[in-house]
Design a protein around this motif. Sequence first.
Motif, PDB file in Angstrom:
ATOM      1  N   LYS A 144       0.833  -1.204   0.000  1.00 53.74           N
ATOM      2  CA  LYS A 144       0.000   0.000   0.000  1.00 53.74           C
ATOM      3  C   LYS A 144       0.868   1.255   0.000  1.00 53.74           C
ATOM      4  N   ARG A 145       0.518   2.189  -0.874  1.00 54.14           N
ATOM      5  CA  ARG A 145       1.194   3.476  -0.943  1.00 54.14           C
ATOM      6  C   ARG A 145       0.200   4.526  -1.398  1.00 54.14           C
ATOM      7  N   ASP A 146       0.135   5.626  -0.653  1.00 53.41           N
ATOM      8  CA  ASP A 146      -0.774   6.728  -0.994  1.00 53.41           C
ATOM      9  C   ASP A 146      -2.215   6.250  -1.154  1.00 53.41           C
ATOM     10  N   GLY A 147      -2.617   5.312  -0.305  1.00 55.45           N
ATOM     11  CA  GLY A 147      -4.002   4.861  -0.286  1.00 55.45           C
ATOM     12  C   GLY A 147      -4.373   3.816  -1.318  1.00 55.45           C
ATOM     13  N   SER A 148      -3.420   3.403  -2.166  1.00 53.01           N
ATOM     14  CA  SER A 148      -3.690   2.397  -3.183  1.00 53.01           C
ATOM     15  C   SER A 148      -2.704   1.250  -3.040  1.00 53.01           C
ATOM     16  N   TYR A 149      -3.026   0.126  -3.698  1.00 53.15           N
ATOM     17  CA  TYR A 149      -2.178  -1.065  -3.641  1.00 53.15           C
ATOM     18  C   TYR A 149      -1.424  -1.197  -4.961  1.00 53.15           C
ATOM     19  N   TYR A 150      -0.097  -1.101  -4.881  1.00 53.32           N
ATOM     20  CA  TYR A 150       0.753  -1.156  -6.064  1.00 53.32           C
ATOM     21  C   TYR A 150       1.492  -2.491  -6.121  1.00 53.32           C
ATOM     22  N   ILE A 151       1.539  -3.078  -7.310  1.00 53.21           N
ATOM     23  CA  ILE A 151       2.254  -4.331  -7.497  1.00 53.21           C
ATOM     24  C   ILE A 151       3.737  -4.116  -7.219  1.00 53.21           C
ATOM     25  N   SER A 165      -6.461  -2.625  -9.663  1.00 51.84           N
ATOM     26  CA  SER A 165      -7.757  -2.018  -9.979  1.00 51.84           C
ATOM     27  C   SER A 165      -8.535  -2.993 -10.853  1.00 51.84           C
ATOM     28  N   GLU A 166      -9.834  -2.798 -10.948  1.00 57.90           N
ATOM     29  CA  GLU A 166     -10.631  -3.695 -11.778  1.00 57.90           C
ATOM     30  C   GLU A 166     -10.229  -3.637 -13.251  1.00 57.90           C
ATOM     31  N   PRO A 167      -9.939  -2.458 -13.836  1.00 60.41           N
ATOM     32  CA  PRO A 167      -9.487  -2.460 -15.244  1.00 60.41           C
ATOM     33  C   PRO A 167      -8.198  -3.242 -15.451  1.00 60.41           C
ATOM     34  N   LEU A 168      -7.246  -3.135 -14.510  1.00 54.00           N
ATOM     35  CA  LEU A 168      -6.009  -3.899 -14.643  1.00 54.00           C
ATOM     36  C   LEU A 168      -6.282  -5.392 -14.551  1.00 54.00           C
ATOM     37  N   LEU A 169      -7.092  -5.803 -13.583  1.00 53.15           N
ATOM     38  CA  LEU A 169      -7.427  -7.217 -13.436  1.00 53.15           C
ATOM     39  C   LEU A 169      -8.135  -7.736 -14.681  1.00 53.15           C
ATOM     40  N   ASP A 170      -9.024  -6.924 -15.260  1.00 58.43           N
ATOM     41  CA  ASP A 170      -9.716  -7.317 -16.481  1.00 58.43           C
ATOM     42  C   ASP A 170      -8.725  -7.584 -17.611  1.00 58.43           C
ATOM     43  N   ARG A 171      -7.738  -6.690 -17.778  1.00 58.98           N
ATOM     44  CA  ARG A 171      -6.766  -6.848 -18.857  1.00 58.98           C
ATOM     45  C   ARG A 171      -5.921  -8.107 -18.654  1.00 58.98           C
ATOM     46  N   LEU A 172      -5.439  -8.295 -17.431  1.00 59.78           N
ATOM     47  CA  LEU A 172      -4.518  -9.400 -17.170  1.00 59.78           C
ATOM     48  C   LEU A 172      -5.219 -10.756 -17.155  1.00 59.78           C
TER      49      LEU A 172
END
Length: 258
Positions: A144-151, A165-172
């Motif tokens: 977690k950084r700045d309120g979000s979860y970064y890989i 995020s949901e768009p990233l999960l959708d793509r992957l």
Amino acid sequence: MEFRPCIDIHNGKVKQIVGGSLRDEGDQAKTNYVSEQDAAFYARFYRRHQLRGGHVILLNAKDSPYYEETKEQALSALRAYPGALQAGGGITPENAADFLDAGAGHVVVTSWVFRDGILDYDHLEQLCDVTGKDRLVLDLSCRKRDGSYYIVTDRWQRFTAERISEPLLDRLAGYADEFLIHAVDVEGKASGIERGLVEILGGWGKIPVTYAGGVGSFEHLRQLREWGQDRLNVTIGSALDLFGGSMKFEEMLRFISR
């Protein structure tokens, strides 16, 4: 919810570590538990319990003096339970076949598909050409950084620019059969799960997702089921009596099966 077992190997030994403490320099990590048994022992144990989809993770970098010993431990586990376990840690198109041929049902990949902190879809496609989508698990473990979860990549030591995020999960999801996601900030601490991350993953739920990090009690498992909308599988390490913790393995299996 299904239980997905783990075999984490560091410096040639089966261990449970505090995830955020792992460092390549000096092959260091804060260790919760070092097993007297080898990786094949745990693979056979999981086989007796008919548990599938667990991951065998090599925690040493390829240039580590311990890497070959760690790799041999991993290969022995895959041979002991062929087709049922997933292998991860330094996987590339060049070595993926080594693990699949040894018996891995899937390979688990993070770092190879990133370049300069950005997803490299050419690399991802190269890997898919070797493994096929149906034998590829993407490890999207995050901090977690700045309120979000970064890989994070490179054994969870390096932040990327990619946010869960949901768009990233959708793509992957178009490239992978499953996702494996450690909440690295709580990994190995058995102090509670990352609710924000669990809610994102449970709210998405389009392909199988295994969550790991912070489970230390049956109340945490109840929370995971609730906050993840009963869509997430779970890995538990340090908290289990199998690895020196207080949660009884058999009781955990019964709880999850209910």
